[in-house]
Design a protein around this motif. Structure first.
Motif, PDB file in Angstrom:
ATOM      1  N   MET A 155      43.086  43.983  40.555  1.00  0.00           N
ATOM      2  CA  MET A 155      43.743  43.429  41.739  1.00  0.00           C
ATOM      3  C   MET A 155      44.108  44.506  42.742  1.00  0.00           C
ATOM      4  SD  MET A 155      46.104  40.389  40.090  1.00  0.00           S
ATOM      5  CE  MET A 155      46.589  39.769  41.702  1.00  0.00           C
ATOM      6  N   GLU A 156      44.513  45.661  42.242  1.00  0.00           N
ATOM      7  CA  GLU A 156      44.840  46.768  43.146  1.00  0.00           C
ATOM      8  C   GLU A 156      43.591  47.223  43.896  1.00  0.00           C
ATOM      9  OE1 GLU A 156      46.864  51.246  43.011  1.00  0.00           O
ATOM     10  OE2 GLU A 156      46.781  50.002  41.202  1.00  0.00           O
ATOM     11  N   ALA A 157      42.466  47.321  43.168  1.00  0.00           N
ATOM     12  CA  ALA A 157      41.218  47.736  43.814  1.00  0.00           C
ATOM     13  C   ALA A 157      40.759  46.706  44.841  1.00  0.00           C
ATOM     14  CB  ALA A 157      40.140  47.955  42.759  1.00  0.00           C
ATOM     15  N   MET A 158      41.005  45.425  44.567  1.00  0.00           N
ATOM     16  CA  MET A 158      40.609  44.355  45.482  1.00  0.00           C
ATOM     17  C   MET A 158      41.614  44.154  46.614  1.00  0.00           C
ATOM     18  SD  MET A 158      39.188  41.457  42.841  1.00  0.00           S
ATOM     19  CE  MET A 158      38.698  40.395  44.195  1.00  0.00           C
ATOM     20  N   GLU A 159      42.780  44.816  46.496  1.00  0.00           N
ATOM     21  CA  GLU A 159      43.853  44.705  47.490  1.00  0.00           C
ATOM     22  C   GLU A 159      44.235  43.244  47.718  1.00  0.00           C
ATOM     23  OE1 GLU A 159      42.469  46.779  50.958  1.00  0.00           O
ATOM     24  OE2 GLU A 159      42.920  48.750  50.100  1.00  0.00           O
ATOM     25  N   THR A 160      44.490  42.552  46.617  1.00  0.00           N
ATOM     26  CA  THR A 160      44.884  41.143  46.700  1.00  0.00           C
ATOM     27  C   THR A 160      46.127  40.896  45.861  1.00  0.00           C
ATOM     28  OG1 THR A 160      44.161  38.850  46.353  1.00  0.00           O
ATOM     29  CG2 THR A 160      43.384  40.485  44.763  1.00  0.00           C
ATOM     30  N   GLY A 174      38.251  37.141  43.013  1.00  0.00           N
ATOM     31  CA  GLY A 174      38.248  37.668  41.661  1.00  0.00           C
ATOM     32  C   GLY A 174      37.031  38.521  41.410  1.00  0.00           C
ATOM     33  N   PRO A 175      37.005  39.232  40.295  1.00  0.00           N
ATOM     34  CA  PRO A 175      35.858  40.093  39.995  1.00  0.00           C
ATOM     35  C   PRO A 175      34.640  39.267  39.596  1.00  0.00           C
ATOM     36  CG  PRO A 175      37.370  40.038  38.136  1.00  0.00           C
ATOM     37  CD  PRO A 175      38.030  39.278  39.247  1.00  0.00           C
ATOM     38  N   GLY A 176      33.472  39.824  39.847  1.00  0.00           N
ATOM     39  CA  GLY A 176      32.253  39.156  39.413  1.00  0.00           C
ATOM     40  C   GLY A 176      32.178  39.107  37.891  1.00  0.00           C
ATOM     41  N   GLY A 177      31.538  38.071  37.366  1.00  0.00           N
ATOM     42  CA  GLY A 177      31.453  37.908  35.926  1.00  0.00           C
ATOM     43  C   GLY A 177      30.086  37.458  35.478  1.00  0.00           C
ATOM     44  N   TRP A 178      29.946  37.231  34.184  1.00  0.00           N
ATOM     45  CA  TRP A 178      28.700  36.787  33.595  1.00  0.00           C
ATOM     46  C   TRP A 178      28.565  35.273  33.732  1.00  0.00           C
ATOM     47  CZ3 TRP A 178      27.223  39.567  28.407  1.00  0.00           C
ATOM     48  CH2 TRP A 178      27.276  40.943  28.592  1.00  0.00           C
ATOM     49  N   PRO A 179      27.340  34.766  33.630  1.00  0.00           N
ATOM     50  CA  PRO A 179      27.183  33.307  33.548  1.00  0.00           C
ATOM     51  C   PRO A 179      27.912  32.762  32.324  1.00  0.00           C
ATOM     52  CG  PRO A 179      25.077  34.387  33.958  1.00  0.00           C
ATOM     53  CD  PRO A 179      26.055  35.473  33.632  1.00  0.00           C
ATOM     54  N   ILE A 180      28.416  31.609  32.426  1.00  0.00           N
ATOM     55  CA  ILE A 180      29.079  30.871  31.347  1.00  0.00           C
ATOM     56  C   ILE A 180      30.404  31.514  30.944  1.00  0.00           C
ATOM     57  CG2 ILE A 180      28.884  29.812  29.074  1.00  0.00           C
ATOM     58  CD1 ILE A 180      26.866  28.785  31.094  1.00  0.00           C
ATOM     59  N   ILE A 181      30.392  32.779  30.482  1.00  0.00           N
ATOM     60  CA  ILE A 181      31.624  33.366  29.927  1.00  0.00           C
ATOM     61  C   ILE A 181      32.477  34.056  30.978  1.00  0.00           C
ATOM     62  CG2 ILE A 181      30.592  33.663  27.656  1.00  0.00           C
ATOM     63  CD1 ILE A 181      30.401  36.680  28.339  1.00  0.00           C
ATOM     64  N   ASN A 210      38.171  46.068  28.073  1.00  0.00           N
ATOM     65  CA  ASN A 210      39.177  46.811  28.842  1.00  0.00           C
ATOM     66  C   ASN A 210      40.570  46.490  28.329  1.00  0.00           C
ATOM     67  OD1 ASN A 210      37.764  48.181  31.354  1.00  0.00           O
ATOM     68  ND2 ASN A 210      36.786  46.179  31.081  1.00  0.00           N
ATOM     69  N   ARG A 211      40.864  46.971  27.116  1.00  0.00           N
ATOM     70  CA  ARG A 211      42.184  46.761  26.545  1.00  0.00           C
ATOM     71  C   ARG A 211      43.122  47.888  26.958  1.00  0.00           C
ATOM     72  NH1 ARG A 211      42.258  41.494  24.932  1.00  0.00           N
ATOM     73  NH2 ARG A 211      40.775  41.054  23.267  1.00  0.00           N
ATOM     74  N   PRO A 212      44.420  47.638  27.161  1.00  0.00           N
ATOM     75  CA  PRO A 212      45.040  46.317  27.169  1.00  0.00           C
ATOM     76  C   PRO A 212      44.682  45.531  28.429  1.00  0.00           C
ATOM     77  CG  PRO A 212      46.660  47.975  27.715  1.00  0.00           C
ATOM     78  CD  PRO A 212      45.405  48.719  27.358  1.00  0.00           C
ATOM     79  N   ALA A 213      44.489  44.242  28.258  1.00  0.00           N
ATOM     80  CA  ALA A 213      43.963  43.411  29.337  1.00  0.00           C
ATOM     81  C   ALA A 213      44.879  43.385  30.553  1.00  0.00           C
ATOM     82  CB  ALA A 213      43.728  41.990  28.821  1.00  0.00           C
ATOM     83  N   HIS A 214      46.186  43.421  30.336  1.00  0.00           N
ATOM     84  CA  HIS A 214      47.089  43.319  31.494  1.00  0.00           C
ATOM     85  C   HIS A 214      46.944  44.527  32.416  1.00  0.00           C
ATOM     86  CE1 HIS A 214      50.240  46.222  30.164  1.00  0.00           C
ATOM     87  NE2 HIS A 214      49.930  45.834  28.949  1.00  0.00           N
ATOM     88  N   GLN A 215      46.671  45.696  31.860  1.00  0.00           N
ATOM     89  CA  GLN A 215      46.478  46.874  32.706  1.00  0.00           C
ATOM     90  C   GLN A 215      45.175  46.758  33.498  1.00  0.00           C
ATOM     91  OE1 GLN A 215      46.820  50.467  30.398  1.00  0.00           O
ATOM     92  NE2 GLN A 215      48.932  50.051  29.776  1.00  0.00           N
ATOM     93  N   TRP A 216      44.130  46.282  32.831  1.00  0.00           N
ATOM     94  CA  TRP A 216      42.850  46.090  33.522  1.00  0.00           C
ATOM     95  C   TRP A 216      42.989  45.080  34.649  1.00  0.00           C
ATOM     96  CZ3 TRP A 216      39.908  41.379  32.915  1.00  0.00           C
ATOM     97  CH2 TRP A 216      38.707  41.373  33.640  1.00  0.00           C
TER      98      TRP A 216
END
Length: 530
Positions: A67-72, A40-47, A56-62
């Protein structure tokens, strides 16, 4: 609700306050994983990835871009303390919906879901347990049984007749081509069938003289779609429960208003019918789904369902019977207008199987393989929403060899399956012929079911759709009646249909407007029956 908006500075302030609160809330700190999570993508601590989701709305497109960029084909997004696992491959989807079905049989908790389901009652959104099993059993064995569907075939046929006449009335005469709002036509049919099956009546109030929906039916239908948009949104409060009720993103107000409208329409009918059956002795027979829900009793002769459970199940029916039919028929006709050779093949099939001397009936559906193939292709390319309703992990488990913690939400991506190039050759092309050959065996009859999970028509497994037979019938009947009854062409001056999906859902961004001209003898268009 339009999710693709820019948020004001006040929103940034609210989020900052939320972040401070989140840092102080112990339950948001994710527990140490017992195994390797999906990538998965890197994220912030806690959140975690919560801020990225918001920005990055709409969230489903983001999510799909990541996932496409990560090829997973499986990815884990952490929204505060919730692991949200996205699946885009048919192989892993089969694992979710079959092999690990019981372990992943729960639902997510959210403000909008709680409101629509009246406290997680009903079938679609309640937690997995004995009450849910009971409600699902009644839905499958009573409301949607073969006996009930055979008994109510007359109601559905009336609405199939009505919709043909509604379009005919718009056309006004056999010699004039008129512009028709295909979405309005599909919604009129879907809502009318749902009303007859559920409540035994087409209208809440006075019927519309031309065969369309009256003002109250339109208000009811609009509220159902507003509620649906909220159910499939990604909001902060879904993952930070202490923010529920604050209306941080405005969506909670939308869903409250939508549920209030649905209740104002549904509740008087439910209360009156419960009084009739439970205090006045009822009727000679159960005539519709509401009658069945109200009259069910347990082994001790006690009524099975409370008022709250019945109204929740009525909303299940409201939201389950409208969007698939409308979305599929609108996209299919749009694709056919851009591919006249496909429209011609579908029309020829109708001429061969049914002819032009009578209207198509439900008994003709098994022979309409090309039309069903067109519907399958629309489901593959143009699902109504980006994901199936979330599956909740009831226990620690695994998917594709990765660890899935208890409490995770698993979302199967509908476009991820339907446009997966590992499954489909030229996945972005509309090619109904691809569905005439089973990918592993010989040519077969076409159905709308997809057991290999190459795409999703109706959900499967424990939390799957209870009425695929009815769903198939409604979709194919509407499309076939519209193609049999009318010649469809592009509006004057148009060279093609703009096939662009909306942001919030995956409906066509703009309602499809097309030219229609009656192609049958005048006497075959019946009078409106209300």
């Amino acid at each position: 609700m339009n999710m693709n908006v820019s948020y004001p500075s006040s929103f940034t302030l609210v989020f900052s306050i939320t972040l401070v609160l989140a840092l102080a809330i112990r339950f948001l700190i994710p527990k140490k994983s017992k195994g390797q999570l999906p990538p998965g993508p890197g994220g912030w601590p806690i959140i975690g990835n919560l801020f990225q989701m918001i920005m990055n709305r709409p969230a489903h497109q983001w999510i799909h871009r990541v996932m496409e960029a990560m090829e997973t084909e499986i990815a884990c997004f952490r929204f505060a303390g919730v692991h949200v696992i996205i699946v885009t491959s048919s192989e892993i989807a089969r694992e979710v919906l079959r092999e690990k079905d019981k372990a992943l049989a729960d639902r997510a908790e959210a403000y909008s879901i709680k409101l629509v389901s009246h406290g997680y009652n009903g079938v679609s959104f309640s937690s997995y347990g004995e009450r849910w099993k009971l409600a699902k059993k009644v839905m499958v064995t009573k409301l949607l049984s073969s006996a009930t569907l055979n008994k109510t075939i007359g109601d559905r046929t009336v609405e199939a007749d009505n919709i043909v006449t509604y379009v005919y009335n718009i056309c006004q005469s056999v010699s004039v081509t008129k512009l028709v709002n295909v979405r309005d036509v599909a919604l009129t049919y879907s809502h009318a069938v749902m009303m007859r099956m559920l409540f035994g009546q087409r209208h809440f109030d006075k019927p519309d003289k031309d065969g369309g929906l009256g003002p109250k039916e339109k208000e009811h239908m609009d509220a159902i779609f507003r509620a649906l948009d909220c159910l499939f949104g990604f909001t902060i409060a879904d993952y930070l429960p202490f923010l529920r009720g604050w209306n941080v993103e405005g969506e909670e107000k939308d869903v409250r208003e939508a549920v209030d409208i649905i209740n104002r329409c549904n509740d008087p009918i439910i209360r009156e019918r419960m009084h009739l059956w439970r205090e006045k002795g009822g009727k000679a027979t159960e005539e519709d789904w509401l009658d069945i829900l109200i009259t069910q009793k347990d082994d001790q002769g006690m009524y099975l369902f409370t008022f709250e459970e019945i109204r929740a199940q009525c909303k299940d029916v409201n939201v389950a019977t409208i969007d698939n039919t409308m979305n599929t028929v609108e996209w299919t006709i749009g694709e056919m207008l851009n591919h006249p050779e496909i429209l011609e093949k579908a029309t020829k099939e109708l001429n061969t199987v049914v002819g032009k001397e009578r209207l198509i009936q439900e008994s003709d559906i098994p022979q309409l393989n090309y039309i069903k193939a067109c519907c399958r292709e629309s489901f593959r390319l143009h699902p109504p929403n980006a994901f199936l309703p979330p599956h909740g992990a009831r226990e620690d488990t695994t998917l594709a060899g990765y660890f899935v913690p208890k409490g995770s939400q698993i979302l199967v991506s509908r476009p991820g399956l339907g446009r997966n190039p590992k499954t489909w050759e030229k996945p972005d092309e509309f090619k109904p012929e691809r569905h005439f050959v089973d990918r592993s065996r010989d040519p077969v009859d076409v159905t709308l079911m997809e057991p290999d999970m190459g795409f999703v028509v109706f959900g499967t497994g424990r939390r799957g759709c209870a009425g695929p037979k009815l769903g198939t019938t409604m979709i194919v009947m509407l499309l076939a009646r519209l193609l049999q009854g009318f010649e469809w062409t592009l509006p004057p001056g148009a060279s093609q249909v703009e096939l662009i999906a909306a942001n919030t859902n995956l409906f066509m961004a703009k309602p499809l407007i097309a030219s229609a001209k009656p192609r049958l003898a005048t006497g075959l268009y019946p009078k409106i029956q209300v």
